[in-house]
Design a protein around this motif. Sequence first.
Motif, short mmCIF file in Angstrom:
data_model
loop_
_atom_site.label_atom_id
_atom_site.label_comp_id
_atom_site.label_asym_id
_atom_site.label_seq_id
_atom_site.Cartn_x
_atom_site.Cartn_y
_atom_site.Cartn_z
N ALA A 557 -5.15 -0.56 7.05
CA ALA A 557 -3.74 -0.15 7.15
C ALA A 557 -3.19 0.34 5.82
N CYS A 558 -3.62 -0.28 4.70
CA CYS A 558 -3.02 0.01 3.41
C CYS A 558 -3.93 0.79 2.46
N GLY A 559 -5.18 1.00 2.89
CA GLY A 559 -6.10 1.72 2.03
C GLY A 559 -6.60 0.91 0.86
N ALA A 560 -6.43 -0.42 0.93
CA ALA A 560 -6.88 -1.29 -0.16
C ALA A 560 -8.32 -1.72 0.10
N THR A 561 -9.07 -2.01 -0.95
CA THR A 561 -10.45 -2.49 -0.83
C THR A 561 -10.71 -3.53 -1.89
N GLY A 562 -11.80 -4.27 -1.71
CA GLY A 562 -12.23 -5.15 -2.80
C GLY A 562 -12.26 -6.60 -2.44
N ASP A 563 -11.38 -7.05 -1.54
CA ASP A 563 -11.33 -8.47 -1.24
C ASP A 563 -12.30 -8.88 -0.14
N LEU A 564 -12.70 -7.89 0.72
CA LEU A 564 -13.53 -8.22 1.87
C LEU A 564 -14.86 -8.80 1.41
N GLY A 565 -15.17 -10.00 1.85
CA GLY A 565 -16.44 -10.63 1.53
C GLY A 565 -16.39 -11.42 0.23
N GLU A 566 -15.28 -11.34 -0.55
CA GLU A 566 -15.20 -12.11 -1.78
C GLU A 566 -14.78 -13.53 -1.47
N PRO A 567 -15.56 -14.53 -1.91
CA PRO A 567 -15.20 -15.92 -1.64
C PRO A 567 -14.10 -16.40 -2.58
N GLY A 568 -13.48 -17.50 -2.22
CA GLY A 568 -12.58 -18.19 -3.13
C GLY A 568 -11.18 -17.63 -3.25
N LEU A 569 -10.68 -16.91 -2.23
CA LEU A 569 -9.30 -16.46 -2.29
C LEU A 569 -8.37 -17.66 -2.26
N ASP A 570 -7.40 -17.70 -3.18
CA ASP A 570 -6.47 -18.82 -3.14
C ASP A 570 -5.33 -18.51 -2.18
N ILE A 571 -4.47 -19.49 -1.93
CA ILE A 571 -3.44 -19.36 -0.89
C ILE A 571 -2.44 -18.27 -1.23
N GLU A 572 -2.16 -18.04 -2.51
CA GLU A 572 -1.21 -17.00 -2.87
C GLU A 572 -1.77 -15.62 -2.57
N GLU A 573 -3.07 -15.43 -2.82
CA GLU A 573 -3.70 -14.14 -2.50
C GLU A 573 -3.70 -13.90 -0.99
N ILE A 574 -3.96 -14.96 -0.22
CA ILE A 574 -3.96 -14.82 1.24
C ILE A 574 -2.56 -14.48 1.73
N ARG A 575 -1.54 -15.11 1.16
CA ARG A 575 -0.16 -14.80 1.55
C ARG A 575 0.18 -13.35 1.26
N PHE A 576 -0.27 -12.85 0.11
CA PHE A 576 0.04 -11.46 -0.25
C PHE A 576 -0.61 -10.49 0.74
N ILE A 577 -1.88 -10.75 1.08
CA ILE A 577 -2.58 -9.89 2.04
C ILE A 577 -1.89 -9.96 3.41
N THR A 578 -1.47 -11.17 3.78
CA THR A 578 -0.78 -11.34 5.07
C THR A 578 0.52 -10.55 5.09
N ALA A 579 1.27 -10.58 4.00
CA ALA A 579 2.52 -9.83 3.91
C ALA A 579 2.27 -8.33 4.02
N GLN A 580 1.18 -7.86 3.43
CA GLN A 580 0.87 -6.44 3.53
C GLN A 580 0.66 -6.01 4.99
N VAL A 581 -0.07 -6.85 5.74
CA VAL A 581 -0.30 -6.50 7.14
C VAL A 581 0.99 -6.60 7.94
N LEU A 582 1.79 -7.65 7.71
CA LEU A 582 3.05 -7.80 8.43
C LEU A 582 3.98 -6.61 8.20
#
Length: 690
Positions: A557-582
Amino acid sequence: MILQRLNGTSCVSLRRLSQRRRREFSSLQNYLQVDKTVEEALKNGEPIVALESTIVAHGMPFPQNLETAQSVESIVQSKGAVPATIAVKNGVCHVGLTGDELEDLARAGEEKRAQKCSTRELSLILARHRLAENTRGRRPHQWGATTVASTMALAHTAKIDTFVTGGIGGVHRGVENTMDISADLTELSRTPVVVVSAGIKSILDIPRTLEVLETNGVPTVAFQADEFPCFFSPNSGIMAPARVDSAVEVASAFSAARALNFPHGMLVAVPPPNSAGESIEQAIQEALEEANKRGLHGQAVTPFILKRVAETTGGDSLRCNISLVQNNAQVGSEIAVAIAEQKNSTSVGILPSELPRPSPVIVMGGTVLDIVAKPKSGALLLGTSNPADCTESDGGVARNVAEVLGRLGSKPLLYSAVGHDARGLALQRRQSEYGIQDSHMTIHVVEGSNTATYLAVLEGETNDLHTACADMAVMSDIQKPPRELLSTAKILLVDANPPIDTLRSAACEASDLGVDVYFEPTSVPKAQLAAHDAAFLRALTGAFPNLSELIAMRDAACGATGDLGEPGLDIEEIRFITAQVLSCMSPKKACLVVTMGSEGVLLATKKGDRQSGDESDPADYQFRHFPVVDEVEVQNSTGAGDTLAGAFLHALLEGKDESEAVSWGMQAAALSLQSSDRTISPELSKLRIS
């Protein structure tokens, strides 16, 4: 004054007529009992095959009669139809028997508790039993074993079109002296039912029987043969009046006769799979001579000959009899399915006048047969057969969610597609068992396609996936729900299996109608493909991704790359990605229910009054983390996410908010985690929202 009197008389007459019809219906209920499974199939327009009971009570010895009856019912079910064995029990005509009833009927013949019951005896048996019940105490069940004629009559009364038997009666030899003609022929001339048999019993006069059928206008055909079969043998030396080569051809002919309002039935003669040979035919002739010497006639002749031939041939005739009945059941079931399809018009779409009942929740997406093979021990040996436990279950993301909704009581509609094969027709029929309504109208049956099937082979020691095969081509034929139904729904859930054009069309139309649209991403590649479509995302009210699917949706949706498959995302990073999709979803309201395995579930919702101008700023969204339910012994994680989604939607329909819906959905998912043999736990049916 005269007009008033006439009008008054007319009203009185109409009232009397209405009362009489109610009494007639009540009277029919007193004498005819339809099994719940058969009744549900009738209501849903599903294929049903009627089966007679004389062959069970009098046609074979116990326990072969019971084993044959059970195998025939299993064959009917495997072909996607519902079996309905017909018999009279304690003065009531039963259409469809339970397993215990079938066994009692099988024993009743040898125990002299079963009376052969043609149409002539039917009313007398019913009356005598009722009189006896008024004067006697409790006693063992008394049975009336229905013949071809009486089974036809009762099947038609119950609105069943297809009937499978062994062989039919006909004109007896020496008819010029006895006038002995079976009631089966009379019933075929006046009762619109397709009768599937192995032809006419060779102990009868076959040419004269065919002549009587012709005189009475009964269409009589041989199935995939030119010669008319004679029960034990495919070869009678007599050409068939007509030949048909498919179940669809039989169904079309039967449907044409119904459209023209012809009263007669149709006889389909199926050649037996194994020729009985000269030995059985010789034994029949010898038994006929013995019957003549004993002075047997009428209904006593056939049971005597069948018993004597079985004794003379050392059981060959019994084995042949069983084989031909099972073969007839296969052909008859295919005919029943073809008739039901032509009635329901599933292969050509649904007319507006044939819409299913409205539902508050509609589900659109995949229906799949899941097959899993678990090797019993050791490592897999390639290039050879491995002993394994093989299980199959109904699957598919959308279908799983619909089953959850159905078990919880939401009565969903499921728009999906299956192939025109035994697996697909059986899948389609079974959905009503889970509370999914009108699946015969909403699950599209596609000619020439295979039903979607997922085959997984696990490793012998770890049960990890070794390899898998998926046949999913039929998903491209999934049809979107009609606008008339969408306009009455509150929620539409779609998974990512239909073509993107179908997904976009359904989601946008539902959103325009004010329906909340939810999305189950299904897999990472499919989530990415769907999220590339901005119009589709903009129509979504909510979605249920796991963490990998969430990242795939954000990247697309946003043309972003890099996080897919990377382990160890913290909760703040997950929230940011979630906000992007929302930020790419519906501008009115939107939520994401993100499943994170052992880390629980994250619920993210848009605030009604965003503070910043940046739609992807996490400060403009509300987040709540739900930890996993403690003390859950995980037996099977497959289907837990689908259970969470279905239970979440059910809670919303019950008036709960998103947080309450997630909490309740996680309780439901815990049940699926503890279910070792089913994708969706049957225990969900017991859950109720407090």
